[in-house]
Design an enzyme around this catalytic site. Structure first.
Site, PDB file in Angstrom:
ATOM      1  N   GLY A  71       0.828  -1.405  -0.046  1.00  0.00           N
ATOM      2  CA  GLY A  71      -0.091  -0.214   0.051  1.00  0.00           C
ATOM      3  C   GLY A  71       0.797   1.265   0.009  1.00  0.00           C
ATOM      4  N   ASN A 151      -7.556   4.878   8.735  1.00  0.00           N
ATOM      5  CA  ASN A 151      -7.254   3.596   9.357  1.00  0.00           C
ATOM      6  C   ASN A 151      -7.278   3.777  10.838  1.00  0.00           C
ATOM      7  OD1 ASN A 151      -5.063   5.449   8.210  1.00  0.00           O
ATOM      8  ND2 ASN A 151      -3.860   4.357   9.979  1.00  0.00           N
ATOM      9  N   GLN A 179      -7.853   0.685   3.488  1.00  0.00           N
ATOM     10  CA  GLN A 179      -8.580   0.348   4.806  1.00  0.00           C
ATOM     11  C   GLN A 179     -10.009  -0.276   4.223  1.00  0.00           C
ATOM     12  OE1 GLN A 179      -8.219  -0.484   7.830  1.00  0.00           O
ATOM     13  NE2 GLN A 179      -6.219  -0.055   7.603  1.00  0.00           N
ATOM     14  N   SER A 199      -3.876  -2.980  -0.609  1.00  0.00           N
ATOM     15  CA  SER A 199      -2.836  -3.677  -0.143  1.00  0.00           C
ATOM     16  C   SER A 199      -3.476  -4.890   0.465  1.00  0.00           C
ATOM     17  CB  SER A 199      -2.061  -2.753   1.196  1.00  0.00           C
ATOM     18  OG  SER A 199      -1.235  -3.717   1.844  1.00  0.00           O
ATOM     19  N   HIS A 201      -2.345  -7.277   2.527  1.00  0.00           N
ATOM     20  CA  HIS A 201      -2.468  -7.901   3.744  1.00  0.00           C
ATOM     21  C   HIS A 201      -3.562  -7.477   4.836  1.00  0.00           C
ATOM     22  CE1 HIS A 201      -0.172  -4.695   6.376  1.00  0.00           C
ATOM     23  NE2 HIS A 201       0.113  -4.238   5.125  1.00  0.00           N
ATOM     24  N   THR A 237      11.404  -7.849 -11.450  1.00  0.00           N
ATOM     25  CA  THR A 237      10.538  -9.303 -11.735  1.00  0.00           C
ATOM     26  C   THR A 237       9.344  -9.393 -10.671  1.00  0.00           C
ATOM     27  OG1 THR A 237      12.695 -10.190 -12.280  1.00  0.00           O
ATOM     28  CG2 THR A 237      10.909 -11.743 -11.517  1.00  0.00           C
ATOM     29  N   CYS A 324       3.112   3.442  13.509  1.00  0.00           N
ATOM     30  CA  CYS A 324       4.274   4.159  13.329  1.00  0.00           C
ATOM     31  C   CYS A 324       4.429   5.118  14.405  1.00  0.00           C
ATOM     32  CB  CYS A 324       4.218   5.111  12.056  1.00  0.00           C
ATOM     33  SG  CYS A 324       3.121   4.133  10.708  1.00  0.00           S
TER      34      CYS A 324
HETATM   35  C1  LIG Z   1      -1.769  -0.206   5.968  1.00  0.00           C
HETATM   36  C2  LIG Z   1      -1.919   1.051   5.330  1.00  0.00           C
HETATM   37  C3  LIG Z   1      -1.235   1.524   4.328  1.00  0.00           C
HETATM   38  C4  LIG Z   1       0.240   0.840   3.975  1.00  0.00           C
HETATM   39  O1  LIG Z   1      -0.018  -0.296   3.554  1.00  0.00           O
HETATM   40  P1  LIG Z   1       1.110  -1.137   3.281  1.00  0.00           P
HETATM   41  O2  LIG Z   1       1.069  -2.402   2.548  1.00  0.00           O
HETATM   42  O3  LIG Z   1       1.446  -1.812   4.738  1.00  0.00           O
HETATM   43  O4  LIG Z   1       2.484  -0.507   2.898  1.00  0.00           O
HETATM   44  C5  LIG Z   1      -1.596   2.667   3.629  1.00  0.00           C
HETATM   45  N1  LIG Z   1      -2.822   3.343   3.973  1.00  0.00           N
HETATM   46  C6  LIG Z   1      -3.565   2.710   5.019  1.00  0.00           C
HETATM   47  C7  LIG Z   1      -4.856   3.555   5.044  1.00  0.00           C
HETATM   48  C8  LIG Z   1      -3.124   1.511   5.695  1.00  0.00           C
HETATM   49  O5  LIG Z   1      -4.253   1.305   6.471  1.00  0.00           O
END
Ligand SMILES: *Cc1c(COP(=O)(O)O)cnc(C)c1O
Length: 385
Positions: A71, A151, A179, A199, A201, A237, A324
């Site tokens: 993300g 988030n 999110q 993203s 995950h 790649t 963070c």
């Molecule tokens: C988690 C998150 C990101 C960052 O995504 P990553 O895949 O961890 O780099 C960016 N924006 C929001 C709103 C998020 O919740």
């Protein structure tokens, strides 16, 4: 009771079916998708399938999806990529004060490179008024970037209305939908998006893989130069197994949405209602326009870090402020931008539910949190004044 994971906004476990879908690409279809022989063609085919699936769920076209390393990279590519490409047209960027650091710090870095930025404030519910965006647009505005779901405090921003304004004014619009993708229905065309980040995950896919939707016709500079992968927009790649995982997780989240999201919403409301009965508690974020899995509250006279450590001892994984900023003494920039005082913002607690959260878990949390809050307040000199 087992440990309870209530930090799904930070990350989610990978679904077993997603792992299953990824394995062949590690074992058999391991070729480099750029190679001409059969291994390469098989990898390319898997990559094409994943791109087609991803595009279909988002209502996008095949060539409008760029896979990235997550993300943060998608946000960086959207913002830096279009800023550089359009720097001859103007240098002004509009964003909000409650963005994820992947957006906020990217825009701040662009300020050091000669760009100018407006960081719009939000109201006490964490909402941005589209009129503020309209008023902030200048002759030289080249990009508006406003997140979809926040988030930290869960408010869902009026991104469709902002996109309309951007289109009317001829300014590009990007949204960080990390999110919301996987939990809210997303149709990039209907929503009028120029660019949208996601993203894997955050929706039960693997870490380190994401995507940026880029509407056909929107041009951007690359961040990573080298090979011609991703139609020259992201060299390197391709991580085919991870990309397969992203597409599989996205498709599954989309299929189960109508079943899973109402139940998560119900549990969220139960949790929120229970926590609200604790004295001197403030609910953060919009009550209705809210991510289905997000609970965020502040307890006065409490320090967030000690709350988290105590909950961890009781087997509950939660968060205070964003990952963070934890470890530093600064309270969350999001809560401060909503007008909360430092003192109250320090006592914030975020609980984010997932597809496997149970009623029993919610009830256990509703037993433990008030007990921990009481104990900490008993020890707090402020509480007794
Ligand atoms: C988690 C998150 C990101 C960052 O995504 P990553 O895949 O961890 O780099 C960016 N924006 C929001 C709103 C998020 O919740």
């Amino acid at each position: 009771m087992d440990r309870i994971y209530m930090d799904h906004a930070a990350t989610t476990p990978v679904r077993p079916e997603v792992i299953e879908a990824m394995l062949p690409a590690y074992k058999e279809t391991f070729g480099n998708a750029s190679s001409v022989y059969s291994w390469g063609r098989e990898a390319q085919k898997a990559l094409d399938d994943a791109r087609a699936k991803t595009a279909a769920v988002l209502g996008a076209e095949f060539n409008e999806i760029i896979f990235t390393g997550g993300g943060s990279e998608a946000d960086n590519l959207a913002i830096k990529g279009t800023a550089w490409k359009n720097r001859h047209k103007g240098k002004h960027i509009i964003t909000s004060a409650v963005e994820h650091h992947a957006v906020l710090d990217t825009v701040k870095w662009l300020e050091t490179q000669g760009f100018e930025a407006t960081f719009l404030s939000v109201d006490e519910d964490g909402m941005l008024d589209p009129q503020q965006v309209r008023d902030a647009i200048r002759e030289d505005t080249i990009l508006i970037t406003v997140m979809h779901g926040n988030n930290e405090m869960g408010s869902i921003m009026p991104v469709e209305e902002i996109a309309d304004i951007a289109r009317e004014k001829g300014v590009l619009f990007h949204t960080d939908a990390v999110q919301t993708v996987g939990s809210l229905p997303i149709d990039v065309k209907e929503m009028g998006m120029d660019m949208l980040s996601l993203s894997a995950h955050k929706f039960y896919g693997p870490k380190g893989v994401g995507a940026l939707y880029v509407r056909k016709g929107v041009r951007l500079d690359s961040l990573i130069h080298g090979g011609a992968q991703e139609r020259n927009r992201r060299a390197g790649t391709e991580d085919v197994p991870a990309i397969i995982g992203l597409a599989e997780a996205l498709e599954r989240a989309d299929e189960e949405r109508d079943k899973v999201i109402p139940e998560i919403t119900r549990l969220r409301d139960r949790l929120l209602k229970g926590l609200e009965t604790i004295p001197e508690t403030r609910v953060n974020g919009h009550r209705k326009k809210r991510l289905p899995n997000n609970v965020n509250v502040c307890f006065r006279y409490i320090e967030g870090e000690s709350l988290l450590l105590n909950l961890d001892m009781m087997g509950i994984a939660a968060s205070s402020g964003s990952a963070c900023t934890s470890g530093s003494l600064e309270p969350s920039h999001v809560l401060l931008a909503m007008g909360l005082s430092h003192e109250i913002a320090h006592g914030s607690l975020r609980l984010t539910l997932g597809r496997e959260t149970t009623e029993n878990e919610v009830d256990y949390v509703l037993e433990q949190v008030p007990a921990v809050v009481n104990r900490l307040r008993e020890m707090s000199p402020l509480y007794h004044q």
